[in-house]
Motif scaffolding. Sequence first.
Motif, PDB file in Angstrom:
ATOM      1  N   LEU A  21       0.812  -1.210   0.000  1.00  0.00           N
ATOM      2  CA  LEU A  21       0.000   0.000   0.000  1.00  0.00           C
ATOM      3  C   LEU A  21       0.852   1.269   0.000  1.00  0.00           C
ATOM      4  N   ALA A  25       0.387   4.234  -2.612  1.00  0.00           N
ATOM      5  CA  ALA A  25       0.274   5.622  -2.172  1.00  0.00           C
ATOM      6  C   ALA A  25       1.272   6.517  -2.906  1.00  0.00           C
ATOM      7  N   TYR A  30      -1.302   9.506  -2.822  1.00  0.00           N
ATOM      8  CA  TYR A  30      -2.155   9.460  -1.643  1.00  0.00           C
ATOM      9  C   TYR A  30      -1.309   9.692  -0.387  1.00  0.00           C
ATOM     10  N   PHE A  32      -0.470   8.404   3.323  1.00  0.00           N
ATOM     11  CA  PHE A  32      -0.516   7.077   3.925  1.00  0.00           C
ATOM     12  C   PHE A  32      -0.288   7.176   5.430  1.00  0.00           C
ATOM     13  N   HIS A  61      -3.545   0.906   7.780  1.00  0.00           N
ATOM     14  CA  HIS A  61      -3.218   1.131   6.368  1.00  0.00           C
ATOM     15  C   HIS A  61      -4.194   2.115   5.716  1.00  0.00           C
ATOM     16  N   LEU A  63      -5.208   5.044   3.416  1.00  0.00           N
ATOM     17  CA  LEU A  63      -4.836   5.827   2.240  1.00  0.00           C
ATOM     18  C   LEU A  63      -5.838   6.956   2.095  1.00  0.00           C
ATOM     19  N   GLU A  65      -7.089  10.690   0.058  1.00  0.00           N
ATOM     20  CA  GLU A  65      -7.003  11.616  -1.075  1.00  0.00           C
ATOM     21  C   GLU A  65      -7.965  12.777  -0.830  1.00  0.00           C
ATOM     22  N   GLU A  75     -11.075   7.986   1.719  1.00  0.00           N
ATOM     23  CA  GLU A  75     -10.073   7.157   2.378  1.00  0.00           C
ATOM     24  C   GLU A  75     -10.360   5.683   2.154  1.00  0.00           C
TER      25      GLU A  75
END
Length: 208
Positions: A21, A25, A30, A32, A61, A63, A65, A75
Amino acid sequence: MKEIIEDIKDSIWSSERRLDLIQVAKKQGYAFKNSRAFISLDIDLKQFHFFGSNKKHKLKHILSESVATLGGKVEAIDFYRKGKQKKWTTIIVVESPLLELPAFRIEARTRWDWWRRKPKGRNIEFMGFPEFNDRYHLYTSASPRQMKDLLQEEALDFLLEQQNLYLEANKQFLLFGIEGQAIEAQDIPDWMHYGKTLGQVLLQEKLF
């Protein structure tokens, strides 16, 4: 012994997942974050039916934006409900202060529906979408007209693209995923894009 083995397997999965991930990202731009306390979530989001009454959960985890058109963010979060068999679910959370959604949830029908206690609220069906009506329940205390104005063709088509999708919304939050299923790392950008698009569709229906 079984619990120890499960913890080891979970630790290995989490380490590999984290690395995958982080790469996603970096590629997508993104933000993280490795983990987040469940208690830190907005109080309205924590009350979602999805989380149940037991609030001892893991969020890992994350992520994120930012989405200017929503005035908010999307997310992807790996979620684990403690106290049950260890199954991670990747949930997509859309947050937009511009939204003021009625409380509703959509969940897949099962063969055990006749046995389960019926949830409170209306089960609304959509004319012209027999496949949606066959596959999903929509529960809400909002009026059928309000929901049909909100969930029009584009939103319903999105919901039909995935099997056994769970979706819940209230106020400025929208949450969806497939319970008990972690989304493959390479597929997360598509799911976050779905969240962004669905949020924009619901915002447009609200405005017009």
